[in-house]
Scaffold this motif. Sequence first.
Motif: not given
Length: 457
Positions: A214-217, A268-272, A278-280, A300-304
């Motif tokens: 759910p989280v893309l940063r 770019v991280v795609l995380a749970e 933040t850790a990645a 920062l929040p970002i979209t595909f």
Amino acid sequence: MSKRVPDFSKLRMNVSGRVLDPNDSAYESARQALIWNKRKPSRFPDVLVRPESVEDVASAVRFAKHNGLQVGIRSGGHSWTASFMRDGGVLLDMSAFDKLHIDATAKTATVGPAVKGAKLIEKLGELGLFFPAGHCDTVALGGYLLQGGFGWHSRRRGPACASVRSAQVVTADGEIVHVDAEHNADLFWAMRGAGPGFFGVVTEFELELYDRPPVLRFTAHAYHFELMDEIFPWLANTLPELSPDLECSALAKTDPETGKLSIQMRGVVLAESEDAATAALGVIDDCPMRKRAYARNHNLPITFAQLYSGMDKNYPPDMRIALDNAWSDARPDDLLPGIHAAVESMPNSPPTHFMLQPWGRSPNLRDMAFSFEANIFMIASTGWYDPADDDLHQGWVTDSMRRLEPKSLGIKLGDENLASRPARFMSPANFARLKRIRQAWDPAGLFHTYMALPDES
């Protein structure tokens, strides 16, 4: 002796889609439109065929075989070398094969080779699902999956071809076959990694899907170029600490804001969860050089859609493109002389860059033709407008990677430069097996193979 010209009227009778030969007024515009970038090679197929059904594909393949013509296949045309475009033969334009069906319950998708990865990610996102599609929105799934497929979240999921469950393939005999781990297993093995040397026409893929984290940063730092000798080795050496959910890189390129050469570090991280993201990203956001960054945006929040838009800026549709790449397990400090030579000779064109990316090997990689990864991935990429500068830019990417060959294991298909710099793209054992399978399925060499091959002796 003059070349015998086949009677294409018979092909037109058996194929419902468009058939164009060089005598047709629309041939040249159609030929050029098949190529993604503005650099159009002077290679001319005998006939362009745009099939509309799998039966059309089979008919075209049988026609080619009967008339002694080789076959090339174009899915989305993103190959910067246009490796699908050869002199003579039949070129199959698979752009009508854009079927996309998602079974959310089974977590599978059935896709045609012309489906763009960005579209698949968008549709899956509406259902809370995900697939590791390519980094550019112009990349269609056909060539991407055949060559391996390194895209978003591939450090977690592995090459995209590992998530292909089955496919429908038209063989060199014009037969329509189903391939998976139990049916025509050798063809299935070859299909996942053979890339432009695959000896069949894939008309449909069945893909394994995943829950979408759910989280893309996104994180981005900009540094003055003088720090390259600190940043590149430091980033490469972080590989053991990197979360598989994180994809990061450092690029030497001209900063469009300052007009000066800089080092751009990105993640770019795609995380749970927010905490996991933040850790990645913390590996980059807390790097030793962070206080010397002249621009810094972190977590920062970002979209595909925004990610794809950012990638598009590097490859405008009216630009001429050249790329080359290398895998390496060398010590980062040992790579610096070659990287310096590449960067210091870099053409003065804003999209031009040299990138270093810590990658690593996929755990539990499935048995398939794809077999090449390493700790570090490097790419030289350039874009320009004036055809008079073709040799300058092509020479730069080729020479840059040639200097790094002593420290390189080989290359990644998809960004290959085989015609100018043949290099290994598969383990020797897998390449030998691939040749045996090709001999069994395509003994007459109906399908074009690679534009050039390395000396495996």
